[in-house]
Every structure is written in C-alpha cells, then in structure tokens.
Design a protein around this motif. Structure first.
Motif, PDB file in Angstrom:
ATOM      1  N   ASP A   1       5.843  58.412 -33.086  1.00  0.00           N
ATOM      2  CA  ASP A   1       7.130  57.736 -33.739  1.00  0.00           C
ATOM      3  C   ASP A   1       6.819  56.070 -33.849  1.00  0.00           C
ATOM      4  N   PRO A   2       6.051  55.797 -34.794  1.00  0.00           N
ATOM      5  CA  PRO A   2       5.699  54.321 -34.555  1.00  0.00           C
ATOM      6  C   PRO A   2       6.759  53.203 -35.041  1.00  0.00           C
ATOM      7  N   GLY A   3       7.686  53.804 -35.599  1.00  0.00           N
ATOM      8  CA  GLY A   3       8.881  52.812 -35.691  1.00  0.00           C
ATOM      9  C   GLY A   3       9.590  52.345 -34.382  1.00  0.00           C
ATOM     10  N   ASN A   4       9.366  53.272 -33.138  1.00  0.00           N
ATOM     11  CA  ASN A   4      10.128  52.987 -32.201  1.00  0.00           C
ATOM     12  C   ASN A   4       9.217  52.726 -30.994  1.00  0.00           C
ATOM     13  N   ALA A   5       7.962  52.677 -31.363  1.00  0.00           N
ATOM     14  CA  ALA A   5       7.092  52.540 -30.119  1.00  0.00           C
ATOM     15  C   ALA A   5       7.228  51.519 -29.160  1.00  0.00           C
ATOM     16  N   LEU A   6       7.516  50.256 -29.909  1.00  0.00           N
ATOM     17  CA  LEU A   6       7.615  48.930 -28.979  1.00  0.00           C
ATOM     18  C   LEU A   6       9.040  49.055 -28.221  1.00  0.00           C
ATOM     19  N   SER A   7       9.872  49.711 -28.865  1.00  0.00           N
ATOM     20  CA  SER A   7      11.323  49.584 -28.305  1.00  0.00           C
ATOM     21  C   SER A   7      11.372  50.670 -27.054  1.00  0.00           C
ATOM     22  N   ASN A   8      10.617  51.599 -27.324  1.00  0.00           N
ATOM     23  CA  ASN A   8      10.415  52.625 -26.121  1.00  0.00           C
ATOM     24  C   ASN A   8       9.832  52.089 -25.114  1.00  0.00           C
ATOM     25  N   LEU A   9       8.584  51.156 -25.268  1.00  0.00           N
ATOM     26  CA  LEU A   9       8.050  50.601 -23.932  1.00  0.00           C
ATOM     27  C   LEU A   9       8.911  49.725 -23.417  1.00  0.00           C
ATOM     28  N   VAL A  10      10.023  48.935 -24.173  1.00  0.00           N
ATOM     29  CA  VAL A  10      11.008  48.107 -23.611  1.00  0.00           C
ATOM     30  C   VAL A  10      11.811  48.832 -22.595  1.00  0.00           C
ATOM     31  N   THR A  11      12.281  50.052 -23.489  1.00  0.00           N
ATOM     32  CA  THR A  11      13.209  50.875 -22.428  1.00  0.00           C
ATOM     33  C   THR A  11      12.672  51.604 -21.462  1.00  0.00           C
ATOM     34  N   ASN A  12      11.329  52.101 -21.414  1.00  0.00           N
ATOM     35  CA  ASN A  12      10.690  52.700 -20.114  1.00  0.00           C
ATOM     36  C   ASN A  12      10.177  51.805 -19.236  1.00  0.00           C
ATOM     37  N   TYR A  13       9.727  50.572 -19.607  1.00  0.00           N
ATOM     38  CA  TYR A  13       9.100  49.789 -18.605  1.00  0.00           C
ATOM     39  C   TYR A  13       9.734  48.505 -18.159  1.00  0.00           C
ATOM     40  N   ASN A  14      10.453  47.845 -19.036  1.00  0.00           N
ATOM     41  CA  ASN A  14      10.962  46.487 -18.603  1.00  0.00           C
ATOM     42  C   ASN A  14      11.753  46.501 -17.175  1.00  0.00           C
ATOM     43  N   GLY A  15      11.305  45.450 -16.316  1.00  0.00           N
ATOM     44  CA  GLY A  15      11.870  45.358 -15.181  1.00  0.00           C
ATOM     45  C   GLY A  15      11.667  46.475 -14.011  1.00  0.00           C
ATOM     46  N   LYS A  16      10.778  47.448 -14.422  1.00  0.00           N
ATOM     47  CA  LYS A  16      10.453  48.688 -13.464  1.00  0.00           C
ATOM     48  C   LYS A  16       9.257  48.062 -12.681  1.00  0.00           C
ATOM     49  N   THR A  17       9.143  48.683 -11.479  1.00  0.00           N
ATOM     50  CA  THR A  17       8.171  48.645 -10.424  1.00  0.00           C
ATOM     51  C   THR A  17       7.540  50.081 -10.162  1.00  0.00           C
ATOM     52  N   ILE A  18       6.336  50.221 -10.548  1.00  0.00           N
ATOM     53  CA  ILE A  18       5.343  51.267 -10.576  1.00  0.00           C
ATOM     54  C   ILE A  18       4.344  50.978  -9.593  1.00  0.00           C
ATOM     55  N   ASP A  19       4.326  51.892  -8.719  1.00  0.00           N
ATOM     56  CA  ASP A  19       2.911  51.683  -7.931  1.00  0.00           C
ATOM     57  C   ASP A  19       2.939  50.249  -7.046  1.00  0.00           C
ATOM     58  N   GLY A  20       3.849  49.736  -6.968  1.00  0.00           N
ATOM     59  CA  GLY A  20       3.990  48.255  -6.228  1.00  0.00           C
ATOM     60  C   GLY A  20       3.917  47.275  -7.591  1.00  0.00           C
ATOM     61  N   THR A  21       3.561  47.466  -8.754  1.00  0.00           N
ATOM     62  CA  THR A  21       3.246  46.809  -9.756  1.00  0.00           C
ATOM     63  C   THR A  21       4.597  46.440 -10.786  1.00  0.00           C
ATOM     64  N   THR A  22       5.081  45.103 -10.704  1.00  0.00           N
ATOM     65  CA  THR A  22       6.269  44.951 -11.527  1.00  0.00           C
ATOM     66  C   THR A  22       6.025  44.747 -12.937  1.00  0.00           C
ATOM     67  N   ILE A  23       6.693  45.271 -13.702  1.00  0.00           N
ATOM     68  CA  ILE A  23       6.170  45.230 -15.166  1.00  0.00           C
ATOM     69  C   ILE A  23       7.582  44.359 -16.061  1.00  0.00           C
ATOM     70  N   THR A  24       7.075  43.442 -16.701  1.00  0.00           N
ATOM     71  CA  THR A  24       8.063  42.727 -17.683  1.00  0.00           C
ATOM     72  C   THR A  24       7.846  42.758 -19.190  1.00  0.00           C
ATOM     73  N   THR A  25       8.459  42.583 -19.949  1.00  0.00           N
ATOM     74  CA  THR A  25       8.304  42.807 -21.455  1.00  0.00           C
ATOM     75  C   THR A  25       8.926  41.760 -22.077  1.00  0.00           C
ATOM     76  N   GLN A  26       8.481  41.210 -23.336  1.00  0.00           N
ATOM     77  CA  GLN A  26       9.089  40.272 -23.960  1.00  0.00           C
ATOM     78  C   GLN A  26       8.520  40.149 -25.175  1.00  0.00           C
ATOM     79  N   TYR A  27       9.429  40.195 -26.478  1.00  0.00           N
ATOM     80  CA  TYR A  27       9.055  40.069 -27.738  1.00  0.00           C
ATOM     81  C   TYR A  27       8.726  38.776 -28.144  1.00  0.00           C
ATOM     82  N   ILE A  28       7.507  38.589 -28.731  1.00  0.00           N
ATOM     83  CA  ILE A  28       6.758  37.158 -29.028  1.00  0.00           C
ATOM     84  C   ILE A  28       6.526  37.140 -30.517  1.00  0.00           C
ATOM     85  N   TYR A  29       6.284  35.871 -30.759  1.00  0.00           N
ATOM     86  CA  TYR A  29       5.636  35.673 -32.308  1.00  0.00           C
ATOM     87  C   TYR A  29       4.838  34.438 -31.968  1.00  0.00           C
ATOM     88  N   PHE A  30       3.877  34.128 -33.067  1.00  0.00           N
ATOM     89  CA  PHE A  30       3.142  33.001 -32.951  1.00  0.00           C
ATOM     90  C   PHE A  30       3.314  32.144 -34.154  1.00  0.00           C
TER      91      PHE A  30
END
Length: 151
Positions: A75-104
C-alpha cells in the motif's frame, strides 16, 4: 691474596646499587601502570553499555525498515502514515522512536512539514541510568518513492 684478586675480576652479577635502582624504577613504572589501568577499568562498562544499546537500536531500526518495505509494496500511498501510526512516540526494547515529516528547502536545509519525507529518530537510553541517552541517536529518512500505480 692472589686468590681474592682473581675472584674480584672474574665475578659476574649485579651490584647492590644496580638491584636497588632497578627495584625503584620498576616500582615507579608499576604505580603509573596501575593508576592508568584503574582508570581504564573503571570506565570500561560504558563502552559495553553503548554497544549493547546501539545493537538494540539497530534491531528496532531494521524492524521499522522491514515494516516500511512491506507497506510500500502492498500500500504505497499509506506507507509513511502507517509508520507514523505504528511507531511515533513508542518505546520498543528500550528504544524511543519519534517521527516527523520534513522537506528540504532550496538551500538544502531541513524544514518541518510536507508529506513526502518522514524522518525517524531512534534514541536508545542507557540501561544503568535511563535518564542518560546515547549521544548520537540513529536517524533515517523514509520517502514516498512509489505511488499506487507503480509496478
């Protein structure tokens, strides 16, 4: 007399002064060596802890990449939003994950916003002191490289 003079000239070995000087020099070098090794041994746990935390963080990063690849293929159209939903702010095995949309921007500087690039930062805490975090977090950027119409 003749016997004593021949004994002096044929004697081999160290004098008492040479032995004392050697013992004193070895003592000084030993004290310096013990001092340096004590310092190295006291902070050797830090290197082991950093390697362990980075290894855990790399494992989490590989899982994140694997999930993204699976999503981009299904599902290429939702791949990035799925990462944000599944990982943003989560802690897995002691590792904290943050996500942020960026551009250059036109000068190549990173700016917050957009929807085509997702910056994912993994921060592994120290196991002995959870308030202390690794100096260099792991960062990767996921991009929208496909559309639903791509093969």
């Amino acid at each position: 007399m003749r016997y004593l003079s021949s004994m002096k000239s044929d004697s081999k070995g160290f004098t008492l002064v040479e032995i004392i000087v050697t013992i004193v020099a070895a003592g000084i070098l030993g004290a310096i060596f013990v001092n340096l090794m004590g310092t190295a041994l006291n902070s050797s746990w830090n290197a082991v802890e950093i390697v362990r935390d980075e290894s855990n963080g790399e494992g989490v990063l590989e899982r994140t990449i694997a999930d993204y690849v699976a999503d981009i293929n299904s599902d290429p159209g939702n791949a990035l939003s799925n990462l944000v939903t599944n990982y943003n702010g989560k802690t897995i095995d002691g590792t904290t994950i943050t996500t942020q949309y960026i551009y250059f921007d036109s000068s190549g500087d990173e700016q917050t916003g957009g929807s085509d690039n997702l910056k994912v930062v993994l921060q592994a805490p120290s196991q002995l002191a959870p308030a202390i975090r690794l100096r260099y977090p792991m960062t990767t950027i996921f991009t929208k490289s496909r559309t639903n119409n791509d093969d």
